[in-house]
Design a protein around this motif. Structure first.
Motif, PDB file in Angstrom:
ATOM      1  N   GLN A 185      54.265  16.458  -0.055  1.00  0.00           N
ATOM      2  CA  GLN A 185      55.435  15.868   0.998  1.00  0.00           C
ATOM      3  C   GLN A 185      55.259  16.508   2.417  1.00  0.00           C
ATOM      4  OE1 GLN A 185      56.749  16.298  -2.305  1.00  0.00           O
ATOM      5  NE2 GLN A 185      55.732  14.338  -2.660  1.00  0.00           N
ATOM      6  N   GLY A 186      54.358  17.467   2.505  1.00  0.00           N
ATOM      7  CA  GLY A 186      54.049  17.987   3.761  1.00  0.00           C
ATOM      8  C   GLY A 186      55.082  19.160   4.045  1.00  0.00           C
TER       9      GLY A 186
ATOM     10  N   ALA B 238      45.682  19.902   5.190  1.00  0.00           N
ATOM     11  CA  ALA B 238      47.062  19.624   5.698  1.00  0.00           C
ATOM     12  C   ALA B 238      46.879  20.045   7.347  1.00  0.00           C
ATOM     13  CB  ALA B 238      47.878  20.540   4.952  1.00  0.00           C
ATOM     14  N   GLU B 239      47.585  19.024   8.056  1.00  0.00           N
ATOM     15  CA  GLU B 239      47.435  19.080   9.458  1.00  0.00           C
ATOM     16  C   GLU B 239      49.017  19.359   9.959  1.00  0.00           C
ATOM     17  OE1 GLU B 239      46.059  16.403  13.211  1.00  0.00           O
ATOM     18  OE2 GLU B 239      45.802  15.665  11.107  1.00  0.00           O
TER      19      GLU B 239
ATOM     20  N   TRP C 131      47.869  26.455   4.116  1.00  0.00           N
ATOM     21  CA  TRP C 131      47.475  26.517   5.555  1.00  0.00           C
ATOM     22  C   TRP C 131      47.557  28.045   5.948  1.00  0.00           C
ATOM     23  CZ3 TRP C 131      50.709  27.238   9.975  1.00  0.00           C
ATOM     24  CH2 TRP C 131      50.416  27.169  11.119  1.00  0.00           C
TER      25      TRP C 131
ATOM     26  N   ARG D 294      55.932  21.630  10.556  1.00  0.00           N
ATOM     27  CA  ARG D 294      55.873  20.473   9.681  1.00  0.00           C
ATOM     28  C   ARG D 294      54.400  19.862   9.776  1.00  0.00           C
ATOM     29  NH1 ARG D 294      59.709  22.460   9.000  1.00  0.00           N
ATOM     30  NH2 ARG D 294      61.822  21.794   8.993  1.00  0.00           N
ATOM     31  N   PHE D 295      54.138  19.277   8.492  1.00  0.00           N
ATOM     32  CA  PHE D 295      52.777  19.096   8.335  1.00  0.00           C
ATOM     33  C   PHE D 295      52.496  17.646   7.791  1.00  0.00           C
ATOM     34  CE2 PHE D 295      53.136  23.470   7.670  1.00  0.00           C
ATOM     35  CZ  PHE D 295      51.770  24.016   8.206  1.00  0.00           C
ATOM     36  N   ARG D 296      51.313  16.663   8.084  1.00  0.00           N
ATOM     37  CA  ARG D 296      50.891  15.996   7.443  1.00  0.00           C
ATOM     38  C   ARG D 296      50.008  16.360   5.876  1.00  0.00           C
ATOM     39  NH1 ARG D 296      49.450  15.086  12.497  1.00  0.00           N
ATOM     40  NH2 ARG D 296      50.710  13.284  13.739  1.00  0.00           N
ATOM     41  N   PRO D 297      50.301  16.086   4.795  1.00  0.00           N
ATOM     42  CA  PRO D 297      50.050  16.726   3.702  1.00  0.00           C
ATOM     43  C   PRO D 297      48.532  16.612   3.583  1.00  0.00           C
ATOM     44  CG  PRO D 297      51.253  14.738   3.128  1.00  0.00           C
ATOM     45  CD  PRO D 297      51.406  14.759   4.656  1.00  0.00           C
TER      46      PRO D 297
ATOM     47  N   ALA E 208      47.938  12.263  -1.686  1.00  0.00           N
ATOM     48  CA  ALA E 208      48.471  13.686  -1.117  1.00  0.00           C
ATOM     49  C   ALA E 208      48.595  14.499  -2.112  1.00  0.00           C
ATOM     50  CB  ALA E 208      49.859  13.240  -0.347  1.00  0.00           C
TER      51      ALA E 208
ATOM     52  N   ILE F  68      52.151  24.449   1.104  1.00  0.00           N
ATOM     53  CA  ILE F  68      52.567  23.025   1.467  1.00  0.00           C
ATOM     54  C   ILE F  68      52.339  22.164   0.308  1.00  0.00           C
ATOM     55  CG2 ILE F  68      52.264  21.091   3.048  1.00  0.00           C
ATOM     56  CD1 ILE F  68      50.401  23.361   4.534  1.00  0.00           C
TER      57      ILE F  68
END
Length: 275
Positions: free
Chosen positions: A212-213, A175-176, A259, A243-246, A254, A209
């Protein structure tokens, strides 16, 4: 006014001097340390002996290099830097950290490092460290078995946290976070009723997470020792602002993940944050 440290940077620099080689003095070992798994090994003997280690979190990976120098006295806590070269002539990084005196003598320095660097250690043959005039050339061997042991430690940590280790093995792309860490924090977040005299307090938080992130849970992995700071870090910063990119699995789907991130709360600008 309280200041907050939110980012460390790395730069590529050359290292041309050829240091003497320090041979391994024992096998790789793994232990829990500050909510991490510390993978370490001694090199050299006598006054030349040092300990080189990597601090690893589940899923997130390594975020720290540890250098223990029993014969190198440190009189106070101070910032420092090191130039690291993997397989000399290839990957180079300058990393920044903090040197701290050890109660038993000598010093321990913790450097914040990018994950890509520790991935290089996993598959590397040598690492060269140059810091403040000292140079160490360390042969890397038995890395496959060493990282397998570290993975078992990380799985144990996951179980300790009440999480399924399969959550980690399913992740190929972690996750980013979206946006700059500087946007997550402000001086106004520092709890006004927190009676804290130390110049620096660090909180390490773990976010769970979903696919959906979105952050579904936050827990403190390493406490600051001040409940008010721990609570603000998780409940205000992580849950409401990050907030995250999953994460994604091998099929590109996904998937849920975790994290882990350290947050330093500084009471004045020249305070030091120990990674």
């Amino acid at each position: 006014m309280s200041k907050l440290l939110a980012m460390l940077t790395t730069f590529a620099v050359p290292l041309t001097d050829a240091p003497s080689v320090l041979e391994p003095a024992n096998d790789w070992s793994v232990e829990h340390s500050d909510g991490r798994c510390l993978l370490s090994r001694s090199f050299g003997t006598g006054a030349d002996r040092i300990v080189f280690g990597l601090g690893l979190y589940p899923v997130t990976g390594a975020d720290q290099i540890v250098l223990i120098e029993p014969a190198r006295e440190a009189k106070s806590i101070k910032p420092t830097e090191a130039r690291l070269v993997l397989n000399p002539g290839r990957d180079r990084e300058t990393v920044y950290g903090v040197a701290v005196p050890r109660e038993e003598g000598g010093s321990i320095t913790k450097f914040a490092v990018p994950v890509a660097l520790t991935d290089g250690v996993r598959g590397g043959e040598r690492v060269v460290i140059r810091t403040e005039g000292r140079r160490y050339d360390l042969p890397l061997s038995d890395m496959g078995a060493a990282f397998a042991a570290a993975e078992r430690c990380q799985n144990d940590l996951m179980r300790k946290w009440g999480l399924d280790p399969d959550l980690a093995t399913a992740v190929v792309t972690p996750a980013e976070p979206v946006g700059s860490p500087a946007s997550w924090l402000s001086a106004n977040d520092y709890p006004r009723d927190a009676q804290i005299r130390e110049p620096t307090r660090k909180v390490v938080a773990r976010a769970e997470i979903d696919a959906q992130g979105a952050v579904t849970n936050c827990a403190v992995v390493q406490s600051s020792g001040a409940e008010a700071l721990d609570q603000v870090t998780c409940e205000v910063v992580v849950r409401n602002r990050v907030r995250f990119r999953p994460a994604r699995n091998a099929a590109g789907e996904a998937v849920p993940s975790i994290w882990i991130q350290g947050f330093c709360w500084l009471r004045w600008p020249d305070s030091l944050c120990i990674p």
